[in-house]
Design a protein around this motif. Structure first.
Motif, PDB file in Angstrom:
ATOM      1  N   GLY A   1     -56.788 -42.891  37.589  1.00 50.81           N
ATOM      2  CA  GLY A   1     -55.332 -42.843  37.691  1.00 50.81           C
ATOM      3  C   GLY A   1     -54.781 -41.674  36.910  1.00 50.81           C
ATOM      4  O   GLY A   1     -55.348 -41.270  35.894  1.00 50.81           O
ATOM      5  N   ASP A   2     -53.691 -41.132  37.393  1.00 50.05           N
ATOM      6  CA  ASP A   2     -53.008 -40.034  36.725  1.00 50.05           C
ATOM      7  C   ASP A   2     -51.715 -40.592  36.152  1.00 50.05           C
ATOM      8  O   ASP A   2     -50.807 -40.962  36.903  1.00 50.05           O
ATOM      9  CB  ASP A   2     -52.717 -38.917  37.723  1.00 50.05           C
ATOM     10  N   SER A   3     -51.626 -40.681  34.830  1.00 50.22           N
ATOM     11  CA  SER A   3     -50.448 -41.276  34.205  1.00 50.22           C
ATOM     12  C   SER A   3     -49.187 -40.442  34.416  1.00 50.22           C
ATOM     13  O   SER A   3     -48.075 -40.961  34.357  1.00 50.22           O
ATOM     14  CB  SER A   3     -50.686 -41.488  32.713  1.00 50.22           C
ATOM     15  N   GLU A   4     -49.345 -39.160  34.667  1.00 47.25           N
ATOM     16  CA  GLU A   4     -48.187 -38.287  34.872  1.00 47.25           C
ATOM     17  C   GLU A   4     -47.557 -38.490  36.249  1.00 47.25           C
ATOM     18  O   GLU A   4     -46.344 -38.615  36.390  1.00 47.25           O
ATOM     19  CB  GLU A   4     -48.609 -36.833  34.711  1.00 47.25           C
ATOM     20  N   THR A   5     -48.390 -38.525  37.292  1.00 46.44           N
ATOM     21  CA  THR A   5     -47.877 -38.645  38.660  1.00 46.44           C
ATOM     22  C   THR A   5     -47.886 -40.074  39.173  1.00 46.44           C
ATOM     23  O   THR A   5     -47.204 -40.396  40.141  1.00 46.44           O
ATOM     24  CB  THR A   5     -48.710 -37.792  39.640  1.00 46.44           C
ATOM     25  N   GLY A   6     -48.690 -40.943  38.559  1.00 48.84           N
ATOM     26  CA  GLY A   6     -48.822 -42.313  39.029  1.00 48.84           C
ATOM     27  C   GLY A   6     -49.837 -42.465  40.149  1.00 48.84           C
ATOM     28  O   GLY A   6     -50.042 -43.551  40.675  1.00 48.84           O
ATOM     29  N   GLU A   7     -50.500 -41.367  40.523  1.00 46.57           N
ATOM     30  CA  GLU A   7     -51.480 -41.402  41.597  1.00 46.57           C
ATOM     31  C   GLU A   7     -52.713 -42.201  41.169  1.00 46.57           C
ATOM     32  O   GLU A   7     -53.198 -42.076  40.056  1.00 46.57           O
ATOM     33  CB  GLU A   7     -51.897 -39.977  41.939  1.00 46.57           C
ATOM     34  N   VAL A   8     -53.204 -43.036  42.071  1.00 49.41           N
ATOM     35  CA  VAL A   8     -54.419 -43.821  41.850  1.00 49.41           C
ATOM     36  C   VAL A   8     -55.416 -43.435  42.938  1.00 49.41           C
ATOM     37  O   VAL A   8     -55.074 -43.412  44.121  1.00 49.41           O
ATOM     38  CB  VAL A   8     -54.124 -45.336  41.910  1.00 49.41           C
ATOM     39  N   ARG A   9     -56.644 -43.129  42.536  1.00 50.88           N
ATOM     40  CA  ARG A   9     -57.711 -42.788  43.489  1.00 50.88           C
ATOM     41  C   ARG A   9     -58.811 -43.832  43.400  1.00 50.88           C
ATOM     42  O   ARG A   9     -59.335 -44.096  42.324  1.00 50.88           O
ATOM     43  CB  ARG A   9     -58.301 -41.415  43.192  1.00 50.88           C
ATOM     44  N   VAL A  10     -59.124 -44.419  44.560  1.00 50.97           N
ATOM     45  CA  VAL A  10     -60.178 -45.418  44.644  1.00 50.97           C
ATOM     46  C   VAL A  10     -61.287 -44.837  45.508  1.00 50.97           C
ATOM     47  O   VAL A  10     -61.078 -44.588  46.703  1.00 50.97           O
ATOM     48  CB  VAL A  10     -59.655 -46.735  45.264  1.00 50.97           C
ATOM     49  N   PRO A  11     -62.472 -44.590  44.936  1.00 54.26           N
ATOM     50  CA  PRO A  11     -63.568 -44.038  45.720  1.00 54.26           C
ATOM     51  C   PRO A  11     -64.149 -45.100  46.663  1.00 54.26           C
ATOM     52  O   PRO A  11     -64.450 -46.214  46.240  1.00 54.26           O
ATOM     53  CB  PRO A  11     -64.591 -43.603  44.671  1.00 54.26           C
TER      54      PRO A  11
END
Length: 66
Positions: A9-19
Motif C-alpha cells: 500500500g502507498d500511504s500517500e496515494t492510498g493505492e493498494v496492490r494485490v499480487p
C-alpha cells in the motif's frame, strides 16, 4: 493472491496492490497486480469477509459492494 508476494500500500496515494496469479483450471496463466484505491480495497475486503463468513447475501445487490 500469490503467497510468495505480499500486498503493498502507498500511504500517500492510498493505492493498494494485490499480487495475483491467474489460473485456468490447473494451469498458471501468469501474474498481474490488482490495483485498488483504499476505499475499493476496504469495500472488497468487507464483501469477501461477508461472503466467507455468512454466505452470499440474498439477493446480491450492487449496494452490498459500497
Amino acid at each position: 493472491m500469490r503467497p510468495d508476494a505480499p500486498s503493498t500500500g502507498d500511504s500517500e496515494t492510498g493505492e493498494v496492490r494485490v499480487p495475483l496469479e491467474l489460473w485456468t483450471v490447473d494451469r498458471s496463466q501468469g501474474h498481474c497486480d490488482l490495483v485498488l484505491s483504499r476505499a475499493e480495497a476496504k469495500a472488497l475486503q468487507a464483501c469477501l469477509t461477508l461472503l466467507t463468513t455468512r454466505g452470499v447475501p440474498s439477493p446480491l445487490r450492487a449496494e452490498a459492494f459500497g
